[in-house]
Write an enzyme that holds these catalytic residues in place. Structure first.
Site, mmCIF file in Angstrom:
data_model
loop_
_atom_site.group_PDB
_atom_site.id
_atom_site.type_symbol
_atom_site.label_atom_id
_atom_site.label_comp_id
_atom_site.label_asym_id
_atom_site.label_seq_id
_atom_site.Cartn_x
_atom_site.Cartn_y
_atom_site.Cartn_z
ATOM 1 C CD GLU A 79 7.658 8.691 27.938
ATOM 2 O OE1 GLU A 79 7.529 7.510 27.588
ATOM 3 O OE2 GLU A 79 8.580 9.428 27.526
ATOM 4 C CG HIS A 113 1.227 16.808 23.673
ATOM 5 N ND1 HIS A 113 1.035 17.863 24.532
ATOM 6 C CD2 HIS A 113 1.591 15.755 24.440
ATOM 7 C CE1 HIS A 113 1.301 17.473 25.771
ATOM 8 N NE2 HIS A 113 1.628 16.196 25.741
ATOM 9 C CB CYS A 122 3.786 15.131 29.038
ATOM 10 S SG CYS A 122 2.917 14.352 27.699
ATOM 11 C CB CYS A 146 4.079 12.652 25.120
ATOM 12 S SG CYS A 146 3.856 11.252 26.208
ATOM 13 C CB SER A 151 3.023 15.051 34.094
ATOM 14 O OG SER A 151 2.315 13.861 33.815
ATOM 15 C CB CYS A 186 -0.782 11.451 25.949
ATOM 16 S SG CYS A 186 0.384 12.762 26.222
ATOM 17 N NE ARG A 209 0.008 9.537 31.474
ATOM 18 C CZ ARG A 209 -0.545 9.037 30.349
ATOM 19 N NH1 ARG A 209 -1.228 9.810 29.538
ATOM 20 N NH2 ARG A 209 -0.414 7.763 30.061
ATOM 21 C CB CYS A 240 3.606 11.573 31.153
ATOM 22 S SG CYS A 240 4.511 11.665 29.604
HETATM 23 NI NI1 NFE Z 1 3.083 12.182 28.088
HETATM 24 FE FE1 NFE Z 1 0.232 13.489 28.484
HETATM 25 C C1 NFE Z 1 -1.366 12.865 28.911
HETATM 26 C C2 NFE Z 1 -0.314 15.132 28.002
HETATM 27 S S1 NFE Z 1 0.735 14.187 30.317
HETATM 28 S S2 NFE Z 1 1.244 11.555 28.736
HETATM 29 O O1 NFE Z 1 -2.313 12.353 29.186
HETATM 30 O O2 NFE Z 1 -0.609 16.124 27.663
HETATM 31 O O3 NFE Z 1 1.059 14.670 31.619
#
Ligand code: NFE
Ligand code: MG
Length: 576
Positions: free
Chosen positions: A14, A69, A551, A62, A504, A65, A481, A548
């Protein structure tokens, strides 16, 4: 003249990620740089908004996920306002979280990472009867791996190939020597890759039962949940349970079995036995399955030393931007974090082209700023976050859920514990975490049903926001993640500052002021690329983190101005 391999973009992730590595005459990676090339701006958008809307706004960080958030934004505000949601709400949130983790981990292994391990063209040469028999070596109850299933898969994919169109399997490094499955093993994984496309739909439905929709569910609210009628309806509960069991079946009979098979097939593949350069791990308690019980543990493990687990001191979390495209270089605690962009671009260079001749090119300025991602640090140190961190911290803490499954994995594969500190270990850790959740998520379901049966129907806690007061609060937890934290300050009844420190970001961030590299960059150093026109090893190491970048950056120009133009070249990798 140094030789650089640039992989831009890294696909099957992503967001937008570029990796530059410098290799020596033996094609061994001497140095590596991780660059996010695109930016967005949610931390800025949420400023001056009603804190009750923060979760909905930050959810848009994102599309992968899609729940993390949202939940983080809601819990950060609850924490600031000192609200304790009722148990029914907390457990329902866990049921949604279970579907997120099962979805993300299974989709990562098959759809995003699988083709780094599985050579599809080799699968077409497999003997189906032999493959069907082999599948029993890795599980007593294989799924989609009977002789006729496998024949059907082979025919389906062979039809693509005959038409000269590999479809989703085009443009990979088929035949590369860093692939280690035999044709029969490749066919088993291919069959599960296709099956997962169906299972993925079931997992999305699981999320929608209590989340109203997927992606981006919408049933959390500051103080609790809104899916009140769903949790009181036995048929909705039953529906969730049926789907949970169906997915758990796939996790145990396909995903888990394939990871054990990969560990066997790749145990002599040098490139996956490395790939863990930052041996500090941080992980946070998550997956509440009872009034006080969680499946995943909190803590810090330093230098790969499993004999000690340190408690997390959240005051020691900082983000810095010396090598990131932001104006404020110094390390700041997220409550005081800043997001002021300062883009300095790439520099001109002559690099070696595919034919060995010099070509005009653009490379990053590794002495200056080179990424939209900041560098999070814990007590000044880089940390790996993610399933490997969660497994390492949980194992070292003696968390019974984690110890059981890690020991099962080590026994099934004959690997030593140290094997966890590798790209193979990181990929296995995601399956380990997934299996723990698939096998024990039922505890949260049972606790919810028992709590409702006891007569507790509460789904939301009342609260008031006093506009004359200042508040600050945070969410810290683990998402698929890794460790995620959201930090909010509220003043005059609106959000004054908001910072998200994302998994990430921890893993993909650039060098810090002390010269320390983060986990992505360190994972690459020392790896030999067998064929520099097909840098499969680079992609495999990086994919194992499940990047990701949406993110990790989450910044955009709120005025809608064009900031830059980007051209994504169709060729997967270019040699400089
Ligand atoms: Ni955009 Fe997420 C997860 C978050 S990221 S995937 O799991 O927070 O690094
Ligand atoms: Mg941030």
């Amino acid at each position: 003249m140094t030789k650089r391999i640039i992989v831009d973009p890294i696909t099957r992730i992503e967001g937008h990620l570029r990796i530059e590595v410098i290799i020596d005459e033996n094609n061994v990676i001497q140095d590596a740089f991780s660059t996010s090339t695109l930016w967005r701006g949610i931390e800025t958008i949420v400023k001056n908004r009603d804190p009750r809307d923060a979760g909905f706004l930050v959810q848009r960080i994102c599309g992968v996920c899609t729940y993390s958030h949202y939940k983080a934004g809601v819990v950060a505000v609850e924490n600031a306002l000192n609200i304790k949601p009722p148990l029914n709400a907390t457990l329902t949130r866990t049921l949604m979280n279970i579907s997120l983790f099962l979805h993300d981990h299974a989709v990562h292994f098959y759809t995003l990472h699988g083709l780094d391990w599985c050579d599809i063209t080799s699968a077409l040469k497999a003997d189906c009867a032999k493959a069907a028999k082999l599948a029993f070596k890795y599980t007593s109850n294989p799924i989609c791996a009977g002789e006729s299933d496998l024949k059907a898969v082979q025919e389906r994919v062979a039809t693509f190939v005959k038409q000269g169109a590999l479809g989703p399997f085009a443009n990979a490094y088929w035949g590369n020597k860093a692939y280690r499955f035999n044709p029969e093993q490749n066919l088993i994984v291919l069959s599960h890759y296709l099956k997962l496309l169906e299972v993925q739909r079931v997992i999305a439905q699981m999320m929608a039962i209590f989340g109203a929709k997927n992606p981006h569910p919408q049933s959390l609210t500051v103080g609790g949940i809104t899916s009140v009628m769903d949790i009181l309806d036995p048929s909705r509960l039953g529906e969730w349970l049926t789907k949970y069991k169906e997915v758990g079946d796939f996790i145990n009979r396909a995903y888990w079995a394939d990871i054990v098979m990969a560990a066997e097939a790749y145990k002599d593949e040098d490139s996956v036995l490395k790939g863990c350069g930052v041996k500090n791990f941080i992980s946070f308690q998550e997956m509440q399955v009872g009034a006080e019980e969680f499946l995943l543990s909190s803590g810090v493990v330093k230098n790969g030393d499993l004999s000690k687990v340190y408690p997390i001191d959240e005051d020691k979390i900082t983000e810095e931007a010396l090598h990131s495209w932001y104006a404020d270089n110094e390390p700041l605690h997220p409550y005081d974090g800043k997001t002021n962009p300062q883009y300095t671009g790439f520099k001109d260079a002559q690099t070696i082209g595919p034919d060995g001749k010099l070509v005009d090119s653009k490379i990053i300025d590794e002495n200056g700023k080179y990424s939209w991602i900041k560098s999070p640090r814990y007590d000044g140190e880089p940390m790996e976050v993610g399933p490997l961190a969660s497994v390492v911290v949980g194992y070292a803490s003696g968390n019974p859920y984690i110890v059981k499954v890690v020991d099962e994995f080590l026994k099934a594969t004959g690997l030593p514990t140290e094997a966890l500190f590798s790209t193979l270990g990181r990929t296995a850790a995601r399956a380990i975490e997934c299996k723990i959740i698939a096998d024990n998520g039922i505890l949260a379901f049972n606790a919810l049903v028992a709590n409702i049966a006891s007569g507790d129907k509460k789904t939301c806690a009342p609260y008031v926001i006093d506009k004359t007061k200042e508040y600050k609060g945070r969410y810290i937890g683990n998402v698929p993640r890794g460790m995620l934290s959201h930090w909010v300050r509220i003043k005059n009844g609106v959000v004054e500052n908001y910072q998200a420190v994302v998994p990430s970001t921890w893993n993909a961030g650039p060098i810090d002021a002390r010269g320390q590299k983060g986990p992505y960059e360190m994972s690459l150093i020392g790896t030999q690329v067998k064929d520099i026109t097909q840098p499969l090893e680079i992609i495999r190491h990086i994919h194992s983190f499940d990047p990701c970048i949406a993110c990790a950056v989450h910044v955009m120009d709120t005025k809608g101005n064009e900031l830059s133009q980007y051209k994504v070249e169709p060729s997967f990798a270019r040699l400089r």
